[in-house]
Design a protein around this motif. Sequence first.
Motif, mmCIF file in Angstrom:
data_model
loop_
_atom_site.group_PDB
_atom_site.id
_atom_site.type_symbol
_atom_site.label_atom_id
_atom_site.label_comp_id
_atom_site.label_asym_id
_atom_site.label_seq_id
_atom_site.Cartn_x
_atom_site.Cartn_y
_atom_site.Cartn_z
ATOM 1 N N GLU A 133 0.830 -1.205 0.000
ATOM 2 C CA GLU A 133 0.000 0.000 0.000
ATOM 3 C C GLU A 133 0.868 1.261 0.000
ATOM 4 O O GLU A 133 0.558 2.247 -0.675
ATOM 5 C CB GLU A 133 -0.932 -0.003 1.218
ATOM 6 N N GLN A 171 2.321 1.765 -3.464
ATOM 7 C CA GLN A 171 1.295 2.276 -4.364
ATOM 8 C C GLN A 171 1.104 3.784 -4.172
ATOM 9 O O GLN A 171 0.959 4.536 -5.141
ATOM 10 C CB GLN A 171 -0.027 1.538 -4.137
ATOM 11 N N ARG A 217 4.147 5.526 -5.657
ATOM 12 C CA ARG A 217 4.076 5.543 -7.115
ATOM 13 C C ARG A 217 3.114 6.639 -7.596
ATOM 14 O O ARG A 217 3.446 7.411 -8.506
ATOM 15 C CB ARG A 217 3.615 4.183 -7.635
#
Length: 305
Positions: free
Chosen positions: A53, A56, A59
């Motif tokens: 998580e 993510q 990113r």
Amino acid sequence: MTKKPSSRRKKDISAQSTDRTLPANSADSILHQDNPANATIDVPAVEVPELTEQEQRDRLHLERKVERAFFEAGKALAELRDRRLYRSTHSTFEEYCKDRFGYNRSRSYQLIDAAVVVDNLHKCPQIVDILPTAEGQVRPLTKLETQQQQQVWQAAVEKAGGKVPTGRIVKDVVQQIMERTRVPNTYQIGEVCQILAKDNPELRGKGGCWCIVTYVGEFSCIVRTWDGEVTVGVQHLKSYNYLPAECQQMQQIYDRINRVYSSGLEESVQRFLESLGKLKRAYLTGLEEKVLSVLETEIKINTKN
């Protein structure tokens, strides 16, 4: 005397050590392979771990930084220009951008204008989740008014299937809208008009200036302003509806202003000429006439010398 080991012995040892490094079944398979080119090699599958998580989130954060790079550059350039933070090293913003960033004047203002458009798109709640990721996607919008920019971007997103549209898609949508909204050109050569810059970056600094029409095209005019000629769309012109005699008088004022401007006098003189370039009447006041006459006399003296 100690005898040297024979070279035959070395070769035997080398061969034995090499043989020990190859599995027996590998050697057999290579020897019995009719066509080595057709040999297959089994490669074990490598499992790619899913992003956590936190990864993510990282990113997404980095992607947003890449997408906003041109926007942040435009905002920064606008602040550098508006606050004149280049003045300690350069006399003009254009020279500063060229030396510091390698940007010519056109590129610098493309980024600044793009940032203005993105700021405008941010204000539209319907499109806040799908914003431009490159300056080229925004460039066709810079010539439109604020509300049109939002409408065109929404239409372009729909045309791109709900994704960020390419610059080509945006340009096509802009072209379609301009063709639907174009107004026939009814202006005449010699007519005196006011320039309405609105949100057109190409008319920056020209808003409110009076001009004289010198060429009439299908949907635009070439006009003369106090500091030169410029092409203006009919949607950015408003006639003063002067009488023919008043238009002739404005032509004479233009000729006088342009002669003084072309002489290259100091900046304070240009500021005075700029104020005359925004007159909303077809005549000069007594004081304006005196100052302009003094400048004309100064030009004559400098020319003689």
